[in-house]
Design a protein around this motif. Sequence first.
Motif, mmCIF file in Angstrom:
data_model
loop_
_atom_site.group_PDB
_atom_site.id
_atom_site.type_symbol
_atom_site.label_atom_id
_atom_site.label_comp_id
_atom_site.label_asym_id
_atom_site.label_seq_id
_atom_site.Cartn_x
_atom_site.Cartn_y
_atom_site.Cartn_z
ATOM 1 N N GLN A 167 0.817 -1.208 0.000
ATOM 2 C CA GLN A 167 0.000 0.000 0.000
ATOM 3 C C GLN A 167 0.852 1.260 0.000
ATOM 4 N N GLY A 168 2.136 1.104 0.241
ATOM 5 C CA GLY A 168 3.022 2.254 0.268
ATOM 6 C C GLY A 168 3.465 2.673 -1.120
ATOM 7 N N SER A 169 4.285 3.710 -1.156
ATOM 8 C CA SER A 169 4.816 4.231 -2.412
ATOM 9 C C SER A 169 6.335 4.240 -2.349
ATOM 10 N N ALA A 170 6.958 3.881 -3.459
ATOM 11 C CA ALA A 170 8.418 3.972 -3.529
ATOM 12 C C ALA A 170 8.804 5.446 -3.495
ATOM 13 N N TRP A 171 9.790 5.791 -2.675
ATOM 14 C CA TRP A 171 10.215 7.190 -2.592
ATOM 15 C C TRP A 171 10.818 7.672 -3.911
ATOM 16 N N GLN A 172 11.240 6.734 -4.750
ATOM 17 C CA GLN A 172 11.781 7.117 -6.050
ATOM 18 C C GLN A 172 10.686 7.664 -6.962
ATOM 19 N N ASP A 173 9.416 7.343 -6.659
ATOM 20 C CA ASP A 173 8.298 7.803 -7.480
ATOM 21 C C ASP A 173 7.149 8.191 -6.566
ATOM 22 N N MET A 174 7.113 9.443 -6.174
ATOM 23 C CA MET A 174 6.055 9.907 -5.276
ATOM 24 C C MET A 174 4.930 10.595 -6.044
ATOM 25 N N SER A 175 4.735 10.198 -7.305
ATOM 26 C CA SER A 175 3.674 10.809 -8.118
ATOM 27 C C SER A 175 2.287 10.476 -7.568
ATOM 28 N N LYS A 176 2.190 9.350 -6.836
ATOM 29 C CA LYS A 176 0.900 8.978 -6.238
ATOM 30 C C LYS A 176 0.925 9.211 -4.725
ATOM 31 N N GLU A 177 1.403 10.392 -4.343
ATOM 32 C CA GLU A 177 1.514 10.713 -2.920
ATOM 33 C C GLU A 177 0.142 10.657 -2.255
ATOM 34 N N ARG A 178 0.095 10.146 -1.045
ATOM 35 C CA ARG A 178 -1.166 9.958 -0.336
ATOM 36 C C ARG A 178 -1.737 11.287 0.146
ATOM 37 N N SER A 179 -3.052 11.441 -0.040
ATOM 38 C CA SER A 179 -3.711 12.611 0.527
ATOM 39 C C SER A 179 -4.284 12.262 1.899
#
Length: 200
Positions: free
Chosen positions: A75-87
């Motif tokens: 469910q997390g995001s790779a820090w290399q790609d934060m284009s889908k940052e959580r709101s």
Amino acid sequence: LFDSSLIIITGDHGELFGEFDTYGHTSLYDQNIRPYMIVKTPANADWSVPDTASTIDFLPTIATSIEAPIPDQCQGSAWQDMSKERSFRITEAIKPESYQISVENEGILAVYTYPEQYPERPSVVELDNGPIEEEYYQLRDTRAGIFDKSNDKLSRSIKQRLQEKAEAFVRRAPVVDRDRQRAVQPMEETEEQLKHLGYR
């Protein structure tokens, strides 16, 4: 080796020492669910650790670093790609005495407590009845050591939006299939390691 390495030092949870009049690590306050972390990125990295870093980002970040596929259940995001940052950031605690869920959005932390349905989430009826306790905090205040509730400072629409987000999460099917989880037996080697660490 050091220059090219990604190094993460962290804990599995934080600890409360009287903040919010609470002790231990069974709450959903920031001091519990955001353990301290130190991250050293590779020297040639073209990315940095975001302010919204979370422990659920570790696995996708490490997988991306070694060019391995990110598991579907992440469910997390790779820090290399934060284009889908959580709101929104949602955390739940299924405890024998109560069920709690926290929702974090735009600098506000909401914590909702429902009657216990251990080991399950609240029933539809309990959700329809609403939480037995609601807490709202300004995250900037709690991070500065001010633990006053903001229940009276927030508009009804903000509270409703946060509660609807929490309830939508609870109504979803759990990520973990508890029946299947109970049926899984760890390998003998894992059992021995757990005993050695004092968990068995």
